[in-house]
Design a protein around this motif. Structure first.
Motif, PDB file in Angstrom:
ATOM      1  N   GLY A  34      51.626  -1.412  49.575  1.00 37.52           N
ATOM      2  CA  GLY A  34      52.834  -2.280  49.229  1.00 37.52           C
ATOM      3  C   GLY A  34      53.304  -2.930  50.387  1.00 37.52           C
ATOM      4  O   GLY A  34      52.671  -3.683  51.335  1.00 37.52           O
ATOM      5  N   GLU A  35      54.798  -2.885  50.903  1.00 41.57           N
ATOM      6  CA  GLU A  35      55.274  -3.359  51.953  1.00 41.57           C
ATOM      7  C   GLU A  35      55.100  -2.642  53.320  1.00 41.57           C
ATOM      8  O   GLU A  35      55.941  -2.622  54.161  1.00 41.57           O
ATOM      9  N   ILE A  36      54.819  -1.575  53.017  1.00 39.23           N
ATOM     10  CA  ILE A  36      54.740  -0.282  54.008  1.00 39.23           C
ATOM     11  C   ILE A  36      53.435  -0.324  54.809  1.00 39.23           C
ATOM     12  O   ILE A  36      52.174  -0.205  54.289  1.00 39.23           O
ATOM     13  N   THR A  37      53.742  -0.321  56.114  1.00 37.70           N
ATOM     14  CA  THR A  37      52.434   0.066  57.079  1.00 37.70           C
ATOM     15  C   THR A  37      52.701   1.519  57.402  1.00 37.70           C
ATOM     16  O   THR A  37      53.324   2.055  58.012  1.00 37.70           O
ATOM     17  N   PHE A  38      51.329   2.179  56.790  1.00 35.08           N
ATOM     18  CA  PHE A  38      51.232   3.813  56.994  1.00 35.08           C
ATOM     19  C   PHE A  38      50.207   3.892  58.062  1.00 35.08           C
ATOM     20  O   PHE A  38      49.239   3.823  57.599  1.00 35.08           O
ATOM     21  N   PRO A  39      50.576   4.253  59.359  1.00 36.58           N
ATOM     22  CA  PRO A  39      49.614   4.670  60.372  1.00 36.58           C
ATOM     23  C   PRO A  39      48.542   5.569  60.019  1.00 36.58           C
ATOM     24  O   PRO A  39      49.233   6.802  59.239  1.00 36.58           O
ATOM     25  N   ILE A  40      47.473   5.698  60.269  1.00 37.30           N
ATOM     26  CA  ILE A  40      46.245   6.518  59.554  1.00 37.30           C
ATOM     27  C   ILE A  40      46.556   7.793  60.315  1.00 37.30           C
ATOM     28  O   ILE A  40      46.403   9.020  59.745  1.00 37.30           O
ATOM     29  N   ALA A  41      46.944   7.731  61.638  1.00 40.46           N
ATOM     30  CA  ALA A  41      47.247   9.142  62.454  1.00 40.46           C
ATOM     31  C   ALA A  41      48.482   9.850  61.609  1.00 40.46           C
ATOM     32  O   ALA A  41      48.361  11.046  61.839  1.00 40.46           O
ATOM     33  N   HIS A  42      49.525   9.167  61.263  1.00 36.65           N
ATOM     34  CA  HIS A  42      50.472   9.853  60.549  1.00 36.65           C
ATOM     35  C   HIS A  42      50.156  10.345  59.293  1.00 36.65           C
ATOM     36  O   HIS A  42      50.628  11.568  58.930  1.00 36.65           O
ATOM     37  N   MET A  43      49.065   9.821  58.560  1.00 41.44           N
ATOM     38  CA  MET A  43      48.676  10.243  57.264  1.00 41.44           C
ATOM     39  C   MET A  43      48.051  11.548  57.707  1.00 41.44           C
ATOM     40  O   MET A  43      48.230  12.705  57.080  1.00 41.44           O
ATOM     41  N   ILE A  44      47.285  11.683  58.790  1.00 40.68           N
ATOM     42  CA  ILE A  44      46.517  12.972  59.249  1.00 40.68           C
ATOM     43  C   ILE A  44      47.495  13.839  59.597  1.00 40.68           C
ATOM     44  O   ILE A  44      47.629  15.174  59.315  1.00 40.68           O
ATOM     45  N   GLY A  45      48.643  13.483  60.280  1.00 43.34           N
ATOM     46  CA  GLY A  45      49.679  14.334  60.824  1.00 43.34           C
ATOM     47  C   GLY A  45      50.615  15.147  59.490  1.00 43.34           C
ATOM     48  O   GLY A  45      50.842  16.208  59.553  1.00 43.34           O
ATOM     49  N   ALA A  46      50.769  14.396  58.647  1.00 46.47           N
ATOM     50  CA  ALA A  46      51.368  14.651  57.347  1.00 46.47           C
ATOM     51  C   ALA A  46      50.477  15.822  56.745  1.00 46.47           C
ATOM     52  O   ALA A  46      50.905  16.786  56.472  1.00 46.47           O
ATOM     53  N   PHE A  47      49.279  15.411  56.663  1.00 47.57           N
ATOM     54  CA  PHE A  47      48.458  16.557  56.048  1.00 47.57           C
ATOM     55  C   PHE A  47      48.320  17.845  56.687  1.00 47.57           C
ATOM     56  O   PHE A  47      48.234  18.885  56.329  1.00 47.57           O
ATOM     57  N   ILE A  48      48.245  17.510  58.406  1.00 46.00           N
ATOM     58  CA  ILE A  48      48.382  18.837  59.020  1.00 46.00           C
ATOM     59  C   ILE A  48      49.671  19.775  58.573  1.00 46.00           C
ATOM     60  O   ILE A  48      49.749  20.805  58.723  1.00 46.00           O
ATOM     61  N   PRO A 153      55.152   7.781  46.888  1.00 45.29           N
ATOM     62  CA  PRO A 153      54.915   6.481  46.392  1.00 45.29           C
ATOM     63  C   PRO A 153      56.559   5.874  45.890  1.00 45.29           C
ATOM     64  O   PRO A 153      56.431   4.860  45.424  1.00 45.29           O
ATOM     65  N   PHE A 154      57.568   6.773  46.233  1.00 43.97           N
ATOM     66  CA  PHE A 154      59.006   6.347  45.801  1.00 43.97           C
ATOM     67  C   PHE A 154      59.191   4.998  46.490  1.00 43.97           C
ATOM     68  O   PHE A 154      60.010   4.403  46.010  1.00 43.97           O
ATOM     69  N   ALA A 155      58.839   4.845  47.700  1.00 46.50           N
ATOM     70  CA  ALA A 155      59.327   3.624  48.389  1.00 46.50           C
ATOM     71  C   ALA A 155      58.950   2.332  47.827  1.00 46.50           C
ATOM     72  O   ALA A 155      59.371   1.336  47.991  1.00 46.50           O
ATOM     73  N   LEU A 156      57.916   2.610  47.118  1.00 47.03           N
ATOM     74  CA  LEU A 156      57.151   1.222  46.212  1.00 47.03           C
ATOM     75  C   LEU A 156      58.306   0.843  45.260  1.00 47.03           C
ATOM     76  O   LEU A 156      58.043  -0.461  44.740  1.00 47.03           O
ATOM     77  N   PHE A 157      59.129   1.787  44.971  1.00 36.55           N
ATOM     78  CA  PHE A 157      60.150   1.595  43.651  1.00 36.55           C
ATOM     79  C   PHE A 157      61.594   1.396  44.396  1.00 36.55           C
ATOM     80  O   PHE A 157      62.572   1.431  43.530  1.00 36.55           O
ATOM     81  N   ASN A 158      61.692   1.296  45.699  1.00 41.76           N
ATOM     82  CA  ASN A 158      62.850   1.536  46.376  1.00 41.76           C
ATOM     83  C   ASN A 158      63.816   2.615  46.054  1.00 41.76           C
ATOM     84  O   ASN A 158      65.058   2.295  46.038  1.00 41.76           O
TER      85      ASN A 158
END
Length: 192
Positions: A34-48, A153-158
């Motif tokens: 959507g309008e969100i830029t999600f760094p891949i490193a942060h995805m990995i951090g969240a998974f950890i 996914p909630f940010a996609l719906f504000n």
């Protein structure tokens, strides 16, 4: 060292790895959602973080099921949890997602209850986690994960799910801390 204790120690070693992925600008790129830029490193951090949080349930389950409860585990398991949550909250402050005062309240409650448990343990009393404390833990993890995942996914719906989850977490943090101290005031007021 038995398996549950190894899992607990592993959780502690995951904390700096989690911190690196969340705080160091790694060249892994980003994903546009959507309008969100999600760094891949942060995805990995969240998974950890999620993985490390789940190991808390696993080590406790294995320790109880196979009668592998040790003094080391009784001490290190809650310490590992507090270190993981504190690291995540400090990261979320750094990212500008969580107000510092809320993190201070949450971390202060953790240390206050730990102190109460240490005083009780010195007198041979074990303070088991209350139902309120279990709700606190679950809401804490949900709120932190929601922020680490950029409220998707909630940010996609504000819809401010992460913020609502944080306020629910704060409520249970305060109420469960109060509950511990009210129910165990004799531990604090004892003059032994």
């Amino acid at each position: 060292m038995n398996l549950p204790n190894k899992i607990t120690v592993g959780r502690i070693f995951l904390i700096p790895v989690f911190m690196v992925f969340m705080l160091v600008p790694l060249p892994f790129g980003a994903v546009e959602i959507g309008e969100i830029t999600f760094p891949i490193a942060h995805m990995i951090g969240a998974f950890i973080f999620v993985f490390a949080s789940l190991t808390d349930w696993v080590d406790g389950y294995l320790a109880r099921k196979h009668n592998l409860v040790t003094n080391f585990g009784k001490f290190m398991d809650p310490l590992a949890d507090k270190l993981l949550v504190s690291a995540a909250l400090l990261i979320l402050i750094e990212m500008g997602d969580v107000p510092a005062w809320i993190a201070i309240v949450i971390i202060s409650r953790e240390f206050a209850v730990t102190g109460l448990r240490l005083i009780a343990a010195a007198d041979g009393t074990v303070l088991a986690a209350s139902q309120l404390a279990k709700f606190k833990t679950w809401t804490q993890m949900i709120a932190i994960v929601a922020f680490l995942l950029y409220n998707l996914p909630f940010a996609l719906f504000n819809f401010p799910f992460a913020t609502i989850a944080l306020w629910v977490c704060l409520f249970f943090t305060v109420i469960s801390g109060w509950d511990y101290f009210v129910k165990n005031k004799e531990v604090v007021l004892s003059s032994k």
